[in-house]
Design a protein around this motif. Sequence first.
Motif, mmCIF file in Angstrom:
data_model
loop_
_atom_site.group_PDB
_atom_site.id
_atom_site.type_symbol
_atom_site.label_atom_id
_atom_site.label_comp_id
_atom_site.label_asym_id
_atom_site.label_seq_id
_atom_site.Cartn_x
_atom_site.Cartn_y
_atom_site.Cartn_z
ATOM 1 N N HIS B 200 0.714 -1.344 0.195
ATOM 2 C CA HIS B 200 0.132 0.117 -0.090
ATOM 3 C C HIS B 200 0.771 1.246 -0.041
ATOM 4 O O HIS B 200 0.795 2.161 -0.869
ATOM 5 C CB HIS B 200 -0.800 -0.132 1.224
ATOM 6 N N LEU B 201 1.925 1.236 1.029
ATOM 7 C CA LEU B 201 2.647 2.473 0.947
ATOM 8 C C LEU B 201 3.472 2.748 -0.205
ATOM 9 O O LEU B 201 4.006 3.833 -0.735
ATOM 10 C CB LEU B 201 3.659 2.240 2.096
ATOM 11 N N GLY B 202 4.157 1.416 -0.846
ATOM 12 C CA GLY B 202 5.119 1.589 -1.846
ATOM 13 C C GLY B 202 4.453 2.225 -3.129
ATOM 14 O O GLY B 202 4.728 2.793 -3.780
ATOM 15 N N SER B 203 3.246 1.776 -3.189
ATOM 16 C CA SER B 203 2.184 2.070 -4.474
ATOM 17 C C SER B 203 1.809 3.509 -4.201
ATOM 18 O O SER B 203 1.974 4.233 -5.327
ATOM 19 C CB SER B 203 1.117 1.180 -4.357
ATOM 20 N N ARG B 204 1.749 4.038 -3.093
ATOM 21 C CA ARG B 204 1.333 5.461 -2.941
ATOM 22 C C ARG B 204 2.803 6.142 -3.294
ATOM 23 O O ARG B 204 2.802 7.541 -3.827
ATOM 24 C CB ARG B 204 0.792 5.781 -1.759
ATOM 25 N N LEU B 205 3.770 5.689 -2.615
ATOM 26 C CA LEU B 205 5.330 6.364 -2.977
ATOM 27 C C LEU B 205 5.413 6.321 -4.541
ATOM 28 O O LEU B 205 6.043 7.503 -4.842
ATOM 29 C CB LEU B 205 6.256 5.562 -2.046
ATOM 30 N N ALA B 206 5.213 5.282 -5.235
ATOM 31 C CA ALA B 206 5.568 5.244 -6.474
ATOM 32 C C ALA B 206 4.609 6.308 -7.349
ATOM 33 O O ALA B 206 5.404 6.661 -8.458
ATOM 34 C CB ALA B 206 5.297 3.730 -7.091
ATOM 35 N N ARG B 207 3.710 6.757 -6.922
ATOM 36 C CA ARG B 207 2.854 7.608 -7.423
ATOM 37 C C ARG B 207 3.294 9.053 -7.209
ATOM 38 O O ARG B 207 2.568 10.113 -7.807
ATOM 39 C CB ARG B 207 1.345 7.672 -7.376
ATOM 40 N N GLN B 208 4.314 9.236 -6.306
ATOM 41 C CA GLN B 208 4.782 10.628 -6.145
ATOM 42 C C GLN B 208 6.144 10.666 -7.176
ATOM 43 O O GLN B 208 6.670 9.671 -7.364
ATOM 44 C CB GLN B 208 5.348 10.915 -4.849
ATOM 45 N N SER B 209 6.567 11.678 -7.340
ATOM 46 C CA SER B 209 7.845 12.005 -8.440
ATOM 47 C C SER B 209 8.922 11.966 -7.555
ATOM 48 O O SER B 209 9.711 12.948 -7.593
ATOM 49 C CB SER B 209 7.580 13.232 -8.994
ATOM 50 N N VAL B 210 9.393 10.709 -6.866
ATOM 51 C CA VAL B 210 10.454 10.786 -6.068
ATOM 52 C C VAL B 210 11.621 9.784 -6.595
ATOM 53 O O VAL B 210 12.666 9.958 -5.661
ATOM 54 C CB VAL B 210 10.312 10.449 -4.614
ATOM 55 N N SER B 211 11.674 9.275 -7.544
ATOM 56 C CA SER B 211 12.674 8.546 -8.150
ATOM 57 C C SER B 211 13.422 7.708 -7.379
ATOM 58 O O SER B 211 14.696 8.136 -6.917
ATOM 59 C CB SER B 211 13.701 9.529 -8.822
ATOM 60 N N ARG B 239 12.335 13.919 2.289
ATOM 61 C CA ARG B 239 11.042 14.087 1.909
ATOM 62 C C ARG B 239 10.403 12.618 1.733
ATOM 63 O O ARG B 239 9.151 12.443 2.156
ATOM 64 C CB ARG B 239 10.968 14.695 0.616
ATOM 65 N N VAL B 240 10.958 11.566 1.327
ATOM 66 C CA VAL B 240 10.425 10.298 1.218
ATOM 67 C C VAL B 240 10.066 9.951 2.699
ATOM 68 O O VAL B 240 8.844 9.467 2.738
ATOM 69 C CB VAL B 240 11.266 9.129 0.652
ATOM 70 N N ALA B 241 10.930 9.961 3.650
ATOM 71 C CA ALA B 241 10.693 9.628 4.781
ATOM 72 C C ALA B 241 9.445 10.373 5.488
ATOM 73 O O ALA B 241 8.499 9.729 5.991
ATOM 74 C CB ALA B 241 11.890 9.699 5.771
ATOM 75 N N ARG B 242 9.305 11.711 5.290
ATOM 76 C CA ARG B 242 8.232 12.437 5.988
ATOM 77 C C ARG B 242 7.003 12.131 5.182
ATOM 78 O O ARG B 242 6.040 11.839 5.868
ATOM 79 C CB ARG B 242 8.288 13.938 5.279
ATOM 80 N N SER B 243 6.889 11.674 3.947
ATOM 81 C CA SER B 243 5.728 11.186 3.271
ATOM 82 C C SER B 243 5.190 9.756 3.721
ATOM 83 O O SER B 243 4.056 9.599 3.727
ATOM 84 C CB SER B 243 6.021 11.287 1.746
ATOM 85 N N LEU B 244 6.236 9.104 4.161
ATOM 86 C CA LEU B 244 5.903 7.504 4.594
ATOM 87 C C LEU B 244 5.244 7.582 5.936
ATOM 88 O O LEU B 244 4.422 7.224 6.448
ATOM 89 C CB LEU B 244 7.097 6.729 4.666
ATOM 90 N N GLU B 245 5.881 8.819 6.786
ATOM 91 C CA GLU B 245 5.230 8.807 8.123
ATOM 92 C C GLU B 245 3.985 9.376 8.053
ATOM 93 O O GLU B 245 3.076 8.805 8.815
ATOM 94 C CB GLU B 245 6.128 9.808 9.116
ATOM 95 N N VAL B 246 3.540 10.178 7.338
ATOM 96 C CA VAL B 246 2.339 10.679 6.847
ATOM 97 C C VAL B 246 1.369 9.752 6.394
ATOM 98 O O VAL B 246 0.383 9.572 6.889
ATOM 99 C CB VAL B 246 2.279 11.879 5.827
ATOM 100 N N ASP B 247 1.705 8.790 5.546
ATOM 101 C CA ASP B 247 1.010 7.721 4.925
ATOM 102 C C ASP B 247 0.602 6.580 5.971
ATOM 103 O O ASP B 247 -0.374 5.919 5.958
ATOM 104 C CB ASP B 247 1.653 7.085 3.703
ATOM 105 N N LEU B 248 1.765 6.500 6.993
ATOM 106 C CA LEU B 248 1.600 5.279 7.833
ATOM 107 C C LEU B 248 0.716 5.551 8.679
ATOM 108 O O LEU B 248 -0.404 4.821 9.149
ATOM 109 C CB LEU B 248 2.823 5.576 8.916
ATOM 110 N N ASN B 249 0.102 6.968 9.078
ATOM 111 C CA ASN B 249 -0.767 7.183 9.848
ATOM 112 C C ASN B 249 -2.385 7.101 9.215
ATOM 113 O O ASN B 249 -3.268 6.803 10.057
ATOM 114 C CB ASN B 249 -0.932 8.797 10.073
ATOM 115 N N ASP B 250 -2.346 6.914 7.874
ATOM 116 C CA ASP B 250 -3.652 6.349 7.208
ATOM 117 C C ASP B 250 -3.828 4.992 7.205
ATOM 118 O O ASP B 250 -4.828 4.716 6.832
ATOM 119 C CB ASP B 250 -3.635 6.989 5.940
ATOM 120 N N LEU B 251 -2.873 4.105 7.573
ATOM 121 C CA LEU B 251 -2.979 2.736 7.370
ATOM 122 C C LEU B 251 -4.031 2.155 8.274
ATOM 123 O O LEU B 251 -4.070 2.606 9.431
ATOM 124 C CB LEU B 251 -1.471 2.032 7.681
ATOM 125 N N PRO B 252 -4.970 1.360 7.683
ATOM 126 C CA PRO B 252 -6.104 1.102 8.514
ATOM 127 C C PRO B 252 -5.426 0.026 9.800
ATOM 128 O O PRO B 252 -6.082 0.000 10.796
ATOM 129 C CB PRO B 252 -6.884 0.119 7.720
#
Lengths: 499, 405
Positions: B200-211, B239-252
């Motif tokens: 789930h997190l990987g897919s969200r990360l892949a859809r950001q422009s982070v290479s 930025r990747v780490a911050r983004s993951l931290e935010v996304d982690l909060n959304d994990l069911p």
Amino acid sequence: MGAVQEQQTIRSDRVRSLARFQADLKSLLPPERVLTDPAELGAYSCDGLVSYRARPATVVLVESRDEIVHTIRLANRYGLAFVARGSGTGLSGGALPLEDGILIVTSKMRRILEVDPENLCAVVEPGVINSDLSRAVEPFGLYYAPDPSSQIVCSLGGNVAENSGGAHCLKYGFTTNHVLGVEVVLPNGEVTLLGGYASESEGLDLRAALVGSEGTLGIVSKIILRLSVRPEAVRTLVADFDSVRAAGDTVSAIIAAGVVPAALEMFDTLALVACEAATNAGYDPTAAAALLVEVDGAIEEVEASYAIVVELCRQGGARALRQAHDEHERSLMWRGRKAAFAAAGRLANGYIVQDGVVPRRVLSAVLDEVAELAGRHGLRVANVFHAGDGNLHPLVLFDPATPGDHARAERLATEILELCVEHGGSITGEHGVGVEKACVMLSMFTESDLAVMHRLRGVFDPNDLCNPGKAYPTPRLCGERPGVYRPTELERKGVIERW
Amino acid sequence: MIEVVDSQAIEELKGRVFDARESAPRGVAIVGHGSRRSCGRAVEAGSTISTAGLLGWSHAPEDMTLIVGAGESISSVQERLLPHRQRLSVDPPLRTVSGRPDLGTVGGLVATADQGSLRYRYGGVRELVIGARYVTGDGVVAHSGSQVIKNVAGYEIAKVLVGSLGTLAILTDVAFRLHPLPSETFEIVVDNLSLAAACHLGSRLARQSVSLSALYHWDSSMVGRVEGEGLATRKLAERVARSLEVDLNDLPDGDGSVRVAIRSGDELSQRFALVCGGDDLVLRVACRSFEAHQVEKLVEAWCEPRPSLVSFLGSGIVDLRWDERSLVDGWERTSLGESVRHLRSAFPSQWWRQVPTWARDVVVGDEIVSLDPNAVALMRSFKAALDPEFIFERGRMGAWYELKS
């Protein structure tokens, strides 16, 4: 039986087979999609390479995989050869019909069957237009990366057949790097899936052979494609130079610095003059050469790479740098670039577009040699090309009204191609071999190389029914000479550009 | 294409191929360093052709291309590219030969398509191969592709040879596309993360422009690798780490033990390469880019003994790994074989593809269920076209492959 009589017998057998084929097909498909009227057939007599023409006997406008299957099975039953065509924008005659043959047109197969944004993939029919897919997935922040110049009209099935590239393939790769799987109707009418939804599959990777096979191994009926994420930042600039060599050396310096630009295009003076006259895009026609450089990706990377590019352009002697400050300025720069081929008509009444590749390190030297060759022939050559990957597109200019000019231009175009091969390059970077370059294949490949390729072809198409006579040297083709480039109707109207 | 292996070596190789044809009933194994012999099924071979002597080198730094002999070692290739700040963008599992760590040869890498975590950004080995010279089973020396990156002349047979397990031809020279060697590397690690959450997190990360360069899940951790130049790379990693931290909060099903950390360097990825190169039995499965958790569900339902999973997120490659030392009993191996047969039939045919395995016959058996009969027929015919006497690596792809259609 004498030879003439034998030929007549073969011909009348063929006419009978064709009539039966047409009748049978009309019982399987709606008759209005089986074209046999000479007036209608004329519209399909060439693809984007308009100097080669042949009128097919039957054009089949298929709308489904099963209709491709029916058509091919019938063709097999009567021993008739067939050619596939998408939008017909190919530039090497890969979709040139066979005289009195069957042309299977897939342009009506335009459904996007699936978009899976979570897994960055989509499934499409072969007639889907390249840019339509990007438009369809835009709401998800995605796009389809290969961007051939004809992307607003060319079909994805055609892209698969030709392994199409585009200005941004330096960074993002070619069609082959974005095709996960292809469903293909084989030349015997059987259907198979090569590859799948994942990047690897069991057994041999025959998908790799199919992509770029110029329609000689089967007809693609469904494609599973990888989607890319739209870059969050894009920076574009044009740098003017006082010499072609300085611009060429700057190209090498950018690559050597570890920067992989999204696009890295180059113009010489003649090309700048033509582009500016045609578009008023702000190019400086007094410069000896100009580079159009674009970097994209994450903001952090783009800013760092862009700073390096600017610095290297300055170090390379750029006399002026113009940066695009907004999307409008950026699109203006690209408009100038994309109009280049059509704009060549402002320089001369006739021109031949060549497509060859050289190693980047010899770019400047080859351009010097091209200029020397042109001087020897008393002709002018305008250069506008994908410098980042060494893909040259010399425009050989001539006057059709001057006796001998056309023949000299053809000789020069061929010599330029030979020059590319001598320097370790390729006879084609993106236009394909088709009928246009079949004869030059032997300058790049040995008889053994071609013999093994022929074995591969035989595996797929043992009866030589699928787009015969393309991509390989044959006595018939080698007796012919490439013709003068004439812009297609779409190019003349400015709908598409030939790069 | 420039030929880097000298003509005498090619002539000798042809001679060995002709000799092998004379003794065709016994077949021939093609071996570089021997580091990848366990890939695929057991080989029936009466003799061996060594490719370790197929050496040669032509590097064009300005073009970022390399033509190299198939016998050159991957380690030496990377070392020789180092002064030019370039690399061949592969990080294959680190295997062991005679007790020594070994990345193997170029020929072995190409034959087994043995890419590691860098597949996330650079794709598989096929995306890096731009040309090749090879010798067919009937002794024909041929080329495909070119030394330039952009080329559409002729069929891309060089790419078909990638992953063919040496069954079609002997590679002699391979042309590669190279990439810049990054000066900065950061790993972003998310510990205590389920595979489903990683997908789930990987897919969200892949859809950001982070290479990212790599993204994989192993042993309850997801690792993303960011590579590049200078300060920009650190900023990107943060930025990747911050983004993951935010996304982690959304994990069911998120829990408080999940942590995101940034580490400088690629120590974890090196450990990962070591683990991937171990002696485990491995069955490789390929699914959609971020659906490895679906494989996990099937594995939990069908597999006993239970494997550990290594997931290359973004490419859909999942390695099911069994520690061979734990499979000591015959019944357990049989049970494993049964499990895999169940697993194969449970996989939706168009979604799941079993690719070259490091599990040998113990796991994979002889049947093949993931390819349709027409694809099988094409593969058999191409095998017969390039190796008419079936002398190369007999049995390695499986019995299904070596029947004349």
